[in-house]
Structure formats: C-alpha cells, structure tokens
Design an enzyme around this catalytic site. Structure first.
Site, PDB file in Angstrom:
ATOM      1  N   GLU A  33      28.455  34.478 -23.192  1.00  0.00           N
ATOM      2  CA  GLU A  33      27.844  35.755 -23.561  1.00  0.00           C
ATOM      3  C   GLU A  33      28.956  36.809 -23.562  1.00  0.00           C
ATOM      4  O   GLU A  33      29.692  36.924 -22.580  1.00  0.00           O
ATOM      5  CB  GLU A  33      26.754  36.147 -22.559  1.00  0.00           C
ATOM      6  N   ARG A 257      29.410  23.520 -11.251  1.00  0.00           N
ATOM      7  CA  ARG A 257      30.283  24.639 -11.581  1.00  0.00           C
ATOM      8  C   ARG A 257      31.471  24.666 -10.628  1.00  0.00           C
ATOM      9  O   ARG A 257      31.474  23.994  -9.601  1.00  0.00           O
ATOM     10  CB  ARG A 257      29.502  25.959 -11.491  1.00  0.00           C
ATOM     11  N   LYS A 267      30.029  37.137 -11.698  1.00  0.00           N
ATOM     12  CA  LYS A 267      30.405  38.231 -12.591  1.00  0.00           C
ATOM     13  C   LYS A 267      29.940  39.573 -12.012  1.00  0.00           C
ATOM     14  O   LYS A 267      30.628  40.587 -12.142  1.00  0.00           O
ATOM     15  CB  LYS A 267      29.791  38.006 -13.973  1.00  0.00           C
TER      16      LYS A 267
END
Length: 554
Positions: A33, A257, A267
């Site tokens: 994104e 991850r 983030k």
C-alpha cells in the site's frame, strides 16, 4: 561435496504444482500500500516473491494496493519502486488496484445480483455491534433483507455521489453466525469523497482491501498469492469471493513475517518515532526502513543473503539482528575500500625524519580483492595516531606504543617511542619517535619484528571529516515483551557524532555508492548530507559484534 539446500514449504508447493501440471509457470506479486516507506519486513517479502518467480522461471508483478486515497501519495509509490530496484529485482508489470476499479465495481454488482451483497445504512458502531464476538454469533443487519433491485439502485447512487461519507456501505451477505469473524457480512465498499492520487475525483466509493486483493490476484492470474500469517483468517473470504464470482482461482499462502531483536516493524510505531522527532526521518540510519539501511550503508547483496539465511517459516519467531549485521560485515569485508582515519588524535613527531619531506606510500584498497588496486598515502614528519594507542605505563601484553616500545605504522615504517610531552593537567599531547629507514613496508630489510601495527594519518595532509556512529535504536531485545511504552526503551547512545576526525586525503574522492572500512574502526559510507568542504560518513556496522561482548559481560 556441496550439500544441497533443502526446499522451504513454499518451494515444495510450487514444485508440486508445476510437476502435477496444475500450473505451467508461476506468477507472484508484491502488493504494497503506497502509504509509507518499506521496511525490512517488506524486504523479506520482496525477496520471497521475486526469488520464487526467478527460481522457477515465472515473473512477479508490482501492484500498488491504492484503495485508500486519504493515506496514499505518489511520493510513496516512487520510494517503493526505488527500494525494489535497489534490492536487485525487476517486476514484469507495474499495476495498481485502481486499474481495476471498474472491474471491481462490476464484481460488486454481480454479487448484488446474485443476492450475495447488500447496501447497509448502519453506522460503523452499529456494524461492529452486529458482528458479535468470537464466542457469540452476530446479528443480521435490519437492511440485510433489501431486494436485489433496491440494492442495485442504492449502490449506483453511492457511486454517483448521492450520499455522504459513512452514510452507507456495501456488505457481503454470508453468515452472521460464522465462526470466522471475517465471514460475518464483511464490508466491500465504503464512501470516501477524497481525491485519489491516480483516478482523481472519478470515484467516491472505494473497495476494501479484502475485496480488492483477491480479485486483483485473479485478474492478473496470480498463481501463488503469498501473505504473512496475520492473513490466515482472511483466506476463507478470499476463496469465497473467487468462488462466487467464478473467476481465476488464485490461491493464498501464508508465511511468518520478519520480527527482529532490538527493532520495531510496526508502521504505526515507526511513524511515531518520526513524528515525535526521536529520529530525523524515515531514512534515519537507525530506522529499519529500506531507505534507512541504504543510507546507513547496508548493501542489497547482504540483505538478500540475510533473507536467504533466515528462510521461510510457518511460525512466528524472533530473528537476531546480529545475523543481519553479520551478513553486512561479510559482504562489506569483500568490497569495502580500506582507508585510515583517526578519531581521537595524538600527535607524533618523527625526530629523525627530514623536515619538509613528504613521501608517497602505497596502500592496497582491499586485501580481499586482488583487482581493487592501490591508493597513494602521504607520509611526513608529523602524524596523528589514536590516543588509545599509547600508554605511559603499559602492561605486559600491550603491543602498541609505550616509552621504548616499537610498532609498525600501516603501509609505512617501524617507529620507536623515545619520549613524550605533557600539558599542565598531565595529559599527553605529543610523542617523539624515531623511525627505522630500512623498515619500509614492502621492502623491509631491518630484520626487526614487532607485534603491533597502528593506523595513522599525516598531520600536514589530513582532511577533516564528520562521522556519525550509529548503533541499535532500542535497548530491549524483544520489544513485544518489554514493559511500558516502547519509546521508553530507546537507546540514548544510538547515535554519537564525532565532528572532527582526521582522515587520509584519498577520502576527498569518496562516492556515495562506495563502501569503506576505516581500519580498526568499522565500515562507513558517505552520507547525502555531505557537501563541498564538509564530508559526513555514517558508520554502517562495527568490525565485530560489540553487543555480543556486552551480553557476555552481563
């Protein structure tokens, strides 16, 4: 005999799919994104998606998930593209979820016409309440029984801009009692009167991630849609959309991850560090963003090697950041140009060397690379060495300079300390030494053997540089287990600026893409803050793992 590396679980799946004829070739995608900068967790995903496609003769699409116009920007698009290229990968197609807005809208209409989606006037709070809990079933919305025709009309009106943000949403009609919360009539479209970075003001309704993702995969005929473990609960919905829309059956697979010690990958938390000025920006060399590690001097080769070493797992685990630093050191040792720089200078006067004389010595650029060549190093009567390389009263195994003791100056001569000068406070300000003319490196006929070798710079020819000594941003090894606010664990010693370091003049030729080993000091690179008259160098990593020593001490 070289031991063949075993396949990870994704490679096994791909090989089975190819050998069984399920797929003739594989197609993967990297779907960020564009609402921020990529970090090391993304680097793992990039290496995995592009690496699989390369290994098995397929290709990878770079697809921007640009379905939220409020948080997205072309600045992030460009930074993401730069990061992927820097890591050494090239996508086949550059695509955007917004490329498919018309198709996604038609998919939504198709679900409505199959009575599998409806327009809901409930508020976000009411929808959350309707969802129930993991242990209690949800309740049907009072708008769930709208007719197909009514829903088609209302959805068209949503698209036409008749309603305000939040006034209506489009929801899938699945099962409000489903065990999987994601299957309880999830939202497919919401109203957002916001300017989109690519489509402008054409749209005021935007698809949710879950609705855009799988369908975009299907449109692109992605064979292996690889996500992190948190998307496991989303897989059932991913497959439901593909089944009901009767489109290409892309398949989702999940892997663990990247979680690293002394690091945050959230983030949201990284944004806090930037906004609250704990760091200088997204590319602050202490940050785990790709732009930050690039600025710090990490190489793409070392990051790819790190991602290969940690492998692909199905379970979450915590990777030691020391492994990343090891990979960086290993690569830099092979490519870094050797240079000499003195951080805490102590002046040496070679009393038997002619005043005014300058000798040009030769130093190899990299002993690990026979093709790296050599550089010229000026040598003169007055030199700088490190303060720590002299002791007035030296212990038995101190092999550096002390009264009456001899050492070799790197690339130069053997010298002996004869005397020293002190200031009023008792601090040593100057050493008086003699050199052995027959001991020049490469043509030594002196017959003298010494155990210590020191780096140095000629006082007359030295250039002044600034160095920024970076260390780990956090003191806590596992921040997910650390008590209190994560910012309480910031390492106060994560940056030490040394404004005046004396370096050999060859560094005036430094280039941004080159890497340097300052002898005995660590690996460094030129920072973009550098300008004429002021060179700034970032320490990429120390020569050895200093944290391992600290752990042993503790």
């Amino acid at each position: 005999m070289i031991e063949e590396k075993s396949l990870n679980f994704l490679e096994e799946i791909v090989e089975n799919d190819l050998s069984s004829g399920k797929h003739k070739s594989i197609v993967t995608r990297f779907p960020p994104e564009p609402n921020g900068y990529l970090h090391m967790g993304h680097a793992k995903s990039i290496c995995l998606n592009f690496g699989l496609a390369l290994k098995y003769g397929g290709y990878t699409n770079l697809r921007f998930d640009d379905t939220n116009p409020i948080t997205e920007d072309t600045e992030y698009v460009e930074s993401i593209k730069n990061d992927v290229k820097w890591l050494g990968f090239q996508w086949k197609n550059e695509l955007y979820a917004s490329d498919y807005f018309n198709q996604l809208y038609e998919f939504a209409v198709k679900l409505i016409k199959k009575d599998l989606a409806y327009v809901d006037d409930s508020t976000s709070e009411e929808i959350a309440e309707q969802k129930g809990t993991p242990t209690q079933p949800g309740k049907n919305s009072p708008f769930r029984s709208r007719t197909v025709d009514e829903n088609v009309k209302l959805f068209e009106e949503m698209k036409a801009g008749k309603y305000k943000d939040g006034e209506k949403v489009l929801r899938a009609k699945i099962d409000m009692g489903h065990q999987n919360m994601h299957m309880r009539d999830p939202i497919l479209y919401r109203i957002k009167h916001a300017h989109h970075h690519r489509t402008g003001d054409k749209w005021c309704i935007y698809p949710m991630y879950d609705f855009a993702h799988g369908q975009s995969d299907a449109i692109e005929k992605i064979t292996h849609s690889i996500c992190t473990l948190e998307f496991i609960p989303h897989r059932e919905l991913y497959e439901w959309f593909i089944e009901k829309l009767e489109i290409y059956p892309s398949r989702q697979y999940e892997f663990a991850r990247l979680n690293m010690t002394y690091t945050v990958m959230s983030k949201r938390k990284l944004l806090q560090l930037v906004n609250e000025n704990h760091v200088s920006g997204w590319d602050d060399p202490r940050m785990p963003t790709i732009s930050a590690v690039r600025r710090r001097g990490y190489t793409p080769e070392s990051i790819r090697e790190f991602c290969d070493k940690i492998g692909v797992a199905k379970r979450e685990n915590l990777i030691d950041v020391g492994l990343l630093e090891f990979c960086v050191r290993e690569h830099l040792n092979k490519i870094a140009l050797r240079r000499m720089a003195v951080f805490d200078p102590l002046k040496i006067v070679i009393t038997n060397y002619p005043e005014g004389k300058t000798e040009i010595l030769s130093g190899e650029n990299n002993p690990e690379d026979e093709n790296s060549g050599s550089r010229e190093i000026p040598f003169s009567r007055e030199l700088y060495i490190e303060q720590e390389d002299f002791m007035e009263v030296a212990p038995k195994k101190f092999f550096r300079l002390a009264p009456g003791q001899m050492v070799r100056l790197k690339y130069a001569y053997i010298i002996r300390c004869d005397s020293f000068v002190k200031d009023a406070n008792g601090g040593i300000t100057e050493l008086h030494c003699t050199y052995i003319p027959e001991s020049r490196s490469g043509s030594d006929t002196s017959g003298i053997s010494v155990k210590g070798t020191l780096h140095w710079v000629s006082a007359q020819h030295a250039v002044t540089i600034e160095t920024r000594l970076y260390d780990r941003l956090f003191k806590a090894e596992d921040l997910s287990q650390a008590e209190g606010d994560f910012k309480e664990h910031i390492n106060p010693d994560s940056l030490l600026v040394v404004p005046k370091v004396y370096a050999e003049p060859e560094l005036l030729k430094a280039k941004g893409e080159e890497r340097y080993q300052f002898l005995r000091k660590g690996y460094f690179c030129l920072d973009p803050d550098s300008k004429d008259g002021k060179l700034v160098f970032n320490r990429t990593v120390t020569l050895k793992d200093m944290w391992a020593k600290e752990v042993k001490k503790g």
